[in-house]
Motif scaffolding. Structure first.
Motif, PDB file in Angstrom:
ATOM      1  N   ARG A  26      40.418  50.369  34.264  1.00 35.89           N
ATOM      2  CA  ARG A  26      41.290  51.042  35.334  1.00 35.89           C
ATOM      3  C   ARG A  26      42.675  50.933  34.803  1.00 35.89           C
ATOM      4  NH1 ARG A  26      44.750  47.389  37.943  1.00 35.89           N
ATOM      5  NH2 ARG A  26      43.313  45.406  37.743  1.00 35.89           N
ATOM      6  N   LYS A  27      43.068  49.768  33.786  1.00 34.57           N
ATOM      7  CA  LYS A  27      44.493  49.785  33.369  1.00 34.57           C
ATOM      8  C   LYS A  27      44.638  51.174  32.386  1.00 34.57           C
ATOM      9  CE  LYS A  27      45.705  45.036  33.726  1.00 34.57           C
ATOM     10  NZ  LYS A  27      46.131  43.704  33.009  1.00 34.57           N
ATOM     11  N   LYS A  28      43.588  51.390  31.598  1.00 36.67           N
ATOM     12  CA  LYS A  28      43.541  52.973  30.818  1.00 36.67           C
ATOM     13  C   LYS A  28      43.932  54.046  31.652  1.00 36.67           C
ATOM     14  CE  LYS A  28      41.178  50.856  26.736  1.00 36.67           C
ATOM     15  NZ  LYS A  28      39.714  50.873  25.980  1.00 36.67           N
ATOM     16  N   LYS A  29      43.407  53.989  33.066  1.00 35.28           N
ATOM     17  CA  LYS A  29      43.419  55.095  33.587  1.00 35.28           C
ATOM     18  C   LYS A  29      44.846  55.153  34.235  1.00 35.28           C
ATOM     19  CE  LYS A  29      40.118  57.594  36.547  1.00 35.28           C
ATOM     20  NZ  LYS A  29      39.541  58.393  35.311  1.00 35.28           N
ATOM     21  N   GLY A  30      45.783  54.213  34.116  1.00 27.33           N
ATOM     22  CA  GLY A  30      47.143  53.764  34.537  1.00 27.33           C
ATOM     23  C   GLY A  30      47.385  53.136  35.772  1.00 27.33           C
ATOM     24  N   PHE A  37      44.063  51.567  43.084  1.00 28.83           N
ATOM     25  CA  PHE A  37      42.860  51.957  42.484  1.00 28.83           C
ATOM     26  C   PHE A  37      41.668  52.260  43.257  1.00 28.83           C
ATOM     27  CE2 PHE A  37      38.764  51.915  40.231  1.00 28.83           C
ATOM     28  CZ  PHE A  37      38.865  53.241  39.406  1.00 28.83           C
ATOM     29  N   ALA A  38      41.651  51.068  44.013  1.00 29.91           N
ATOM     30  CA  ALA A  38      40.511  51.152  44.915  1.00 29.91           C
ATOM     31  C   ALA A  38      40.708  52.238  45.985  1.00 29.91           C
ATOM     32  CB  ALA A  38      40.336  49.804  45.555  1.00 29.91           C
ATOM     33  N   SER A  39      42.099  52.172  46.540  1.00 31.38           N
ATOM     34  CA  SER A  39      42.244  52.947  47.808  1.00 31.38           C
ATOM     35  C   SER A  39      42.207  54.435  47.154  1.00 31.38           C
ATOM     36  CB  SER A  39      43.906  52.653  48.150  1.00 31.38           C
ATOM     37  OG  SER A  39      44.395  53.533  48.957  1.00 31.38           O
ATOM     38  N   GLN A  47      35.907  44.061  47.640  1.00 32.01           N
ATOM     39  CA  GLN A  47      34.670  44.256  46.991  1.00 32.01           C
ATOM     40  C   GLN A  47      34.915  44.543  45.329  1.00 32.01           C
ATOM     41  OE1 GLN A  47      31.955  47.427  47.952  1.00 32.01           O
ATOM     42  NE2 GLN A  47      30.369  46.636  46.229  1.00 32.01           N
ATOM     43  N   TYR A  48      35.939  45.698  45.224  1.00 34.88           N
ATOM     44  CA  TYR A  48      36.249  46.151  43.754  1.00 34.88           C
ATOM     45  C   TYR A  48      36.934  44.932  43.198  1.00 34.88           C
ATOM     46  CZ  TYR A  48      38.119  48.402  39.732  1.00 34.88           C
ATOM     47  OH  TYR A  48      38.411  48.580  38.542  1.00 34.88           O
ATOM     48  N   TRP A  49      37.956  44.356  43.911  1.00 33.74           N
ATOM     49  CA  TRP A  49      38.713  42.841  43.214  1.00 33.74           C
ATOM     50  C   TRP A  49      37.690  42.062  42.760  1.00 33.74           C
ATOM     51  CZ3 TRP A  49      38.705  38.081  44.901  1.00 33.74           C
ATOM     52  CH2 TRP A  49      39.450  36.966  44.191  1.00 33.74           C
ATOM     53  N   ARG A  50      36.545  41.733  43.654  1.00 40.82           N
ATOM     54  CA  ARG A  50      35.536  40.783  43.306  1.00 40.82           C
ATOM     55  C   ARG A  50      34.753  41.278  42.005  1.00 40.82           C
ATOM     56  NH1 ARG A  50      33.795  36.604  46.218  1.00 40.82           N
ATOM     57  NH2 ARG A  50      31.537  37.256  45.966  1.00 40.82           N
ATOM     58  N   MET A  51      34.714  42.433  41.904  1.00 34.25           N
ATOM     59  CA  MET A  51      33.879  43.015  40.742  1.00 34.25           C
ATOM     60  C   MET A  51      34.646  42.835  39.599  1.00 34.25           C
ATOM     61  SD  MET A  51      32.384  46.664  42.231  1.00 34.25           S
ATOM     62  CE  MET A  51      31.828  47.332  40.632  1.00 34.25           C
ATOM     63  N   LYS A  65      28.945  53.915  40.863  1.00 32.91           N
ATOM     64  CA  LYS A  65      30.042  54.578  41.755  1.00 32.91           C
ATOM     65  C   LYS A  65      31.550  54.645  41.063  1.00 32.91           C
ATOM     66  CE  LYS A  65      32.246  55.101  46.192  1.00 32.91           C
ATOM     67  NZ  LYS A  65      32.003  54.937  47.478  1.00 32.91           N
ATOM     68  N   VAL A  66      31.697  53.153  40.477  1.00 32.33           N
ATOM     69  CA  VAL A  66      32.864  52.992  39.695  1.00 32.33           C
ATOM     70  C   VAL A  66      33.018  53.577  38.313  1.00 32.33           C
ATOM     71  CG1 VAL A  66      34.399  51.129  38.707  1.00 32.33           C
ATOM     72  CG2 VAL A  66      33.463  50.761  40.945  1.00 32.33           C
ATOM     73  N   LEU A  67      31.866  53.526  37.650  1.00 32.54           N
ATOM     74  CA  LEU A  67      31.661  54.049  36.341  1.00 32.54           C
ATOM     75  C   LEU A  67      31.876  55.833  36.280  1.00 32.54           C
ATOM     76  CD1 LEU A  67      29.199  52.122  34.538  1.00 32.54           C
ATOM     77  CD2 LEU A  67      31.463  51.786  34.559  1.00 32.54           C
ATOM     78  N   HIS A  68      31.197  56.440  37.481  1.00 32.91           N
ATOM     79  CA  HIS A  68      31.471  57.756  37.785  1.00 32.91           C
ATOM     80  C   HIS A  68      32.984  58.140  37.844  1.00 32.91           C
ATOM     81  CE1 HIS A  68      30.432  61.893  39.029  1.00 32.91           C
ATOM     82  NE2 HIS A  68      31.409  61.647  39.818  1.00 32.91           N
ATOM     83  N   ILE A  69      33.668  57.409  38.220  1.00 37.59           N
ATOM     84  CA  ILE A  69      35.093  57.550  38.244  1.00 37.59           C
ATOM     85  C   ILE A  69      35.705  57.665  37.087  1.00 37.59           C
ATOM     86  CG2 ILE A  69      37.373  56.315  38.872  1.00 37.59           C
ATOM     87  CD1 ILE A  69      35.601  55.168  41.380  1.00 37.59           C
ATOM     88  N   HIS A  70      35.081  56.847  36.147  1.00 35.81           N
ATOM     89  CA  HIS A  70      35.606  56.679  34.603  1.00 35.81           C
ATOM     90  C   HIS A  70      35.028  57.749  33.920  1.00 35.81           C
ATOM     91  CE1 HIS A  70      38.426  53.502  35.646  1.00 35.81           C
ATOM     92  NE2 HIS A  70      37.394  52.825  35.998  1.00 35.81           N
TER      93      HIS A  70
END
Length: 96
Positions: A26-30, A37-39, A47-51, A65-70
Motif C-alpha cells: 500500500r505504501k509503495k502505491k503511495g 486506499f480501501a475507499s 476489514q482491510y485495516w484488520r488484514m 482481490k487486494v493482490l489484483h489491485i497491486h
C-alpha cells in the motif's frame, strides 16, 4: 507446548507476515492511509485495516482481490514474502 497453541501461534505469525506485506504494498502505491486506499478501491475499510494488522482470518478471495489491485498473483505475493524472510534471516546477528 500444546499443538493447538503452536498452530495458533503459527497462524497468527502468518497473518502478521501477510499484513506487513500488504502494508508495504500500500505504501509503495503511495497511500499513507489504509482508509483512503480501501475507499479508492471499494474495499471495506475495517476489514482491510484488520488484514494489514494481521487480525483478520484472510480468505483467498479477499486476499486475491487486494493482490489484483497491486497486479500480483497469490504465488508472486508469497514468493516475495519468502524472499524477504530469507533476507531477514541472513541479516540476523549471529547468522552466517
Amino acid at each position: 507446548m500444546n499443538s493447538t497453541v503452536e498452530e495458533k501461534d503459527h497462524l497468527n505469525g502468518t497473518l502478521e507476515l501477510i499484513g506487513k506485506k500488504l502494508l508495504d504494498l500500500r505504501k509503495k502505491k503511495g497511500y499513507s492511509s489504509h482508509a483512503e486506499f480501501a475507499s479508492d478501491f471499494g474495499l471495506p475499510r475495517i476489514q482491510y485495516w484488520r488484514m494489514e494488522k494481521g487480525k483478520a482470518n484472510v480468505t483467498l478471495k479477499s486476499l486475491g482481490k487486494v493482490l489484483h489491485i497491486h497486479g500480483l498473483t497469490l504465488e508472486e505475493f508469497f514468493m516475495q514474502i519468502r524472499k524477504e524472510r530469507k533476507k531477514e534471516t541472513r541479516m540476523e546477528p549471529g547468522r552466517n
